[in-house]
Design a protein around this motif. Structure first.
Motif: not given
Length: 117
Positions: A21-41
């Motif tokens: 889950x990604x909870x956002x504050x001070x932005x409206x997520x429906x107005x943005x392009x939202x993404x998930x990224x990852x970084x392995x060691x």
């Protein structure tokens, strides 16, 4: 300040499932392009999935079919459902919000996913 707070990471066995889950504050997520990224060691950060303000989704080729990105506008939260997890999915997963192809760019601090038996 804009904040993106990830949660839902943890230890899962290979073949298991997890919902981030990604909870956002001070932005409206429906107005943005939202993404998930990852970084392995030892590796660079890479795209997992994105969802645009219009609802269009994009997935990394190697992940398509195992993952689903979605949002709940009422909760102002973005989700990443991951199924059939593999050890190579082990990474810190980051939430991202963008406008104008990255002209506005916010990041969360990440949540750790460990896939191991």
């Amino acid at each position: 300040q804009v904040q993106l707070v990830e949660s839902g990471g943890g230890l899962v066995q290979p073949g298991g499932s997890l919902r981030l889950s990604c909870a956002a504050s001070r932005i409206i997520v429906s107005a943005y392009t939202m993404g998930w990224y990852r970084q392995a060691p030892g590796k660079q950060r890479e795209l997992v999935a994105t969802i645009t303000s219009s609802g269009s989704t994009n997935y990394a080729d190697s992940k398509k079919g195992r993952i689903t990105i979605s949002r709940d506008n009422a909760k102002n939260t973005v989700y990443l459902q991951m199924n059939n997890l593999k050890p190579e999915d082990t990474a810190v997963y980051y939430c991202n919000a963008q406008l104008w192809s990255g002209a506005v760019d916010y990041w969360g601090k990440g949540t750790l996913v460990t896939v191991s038996s």
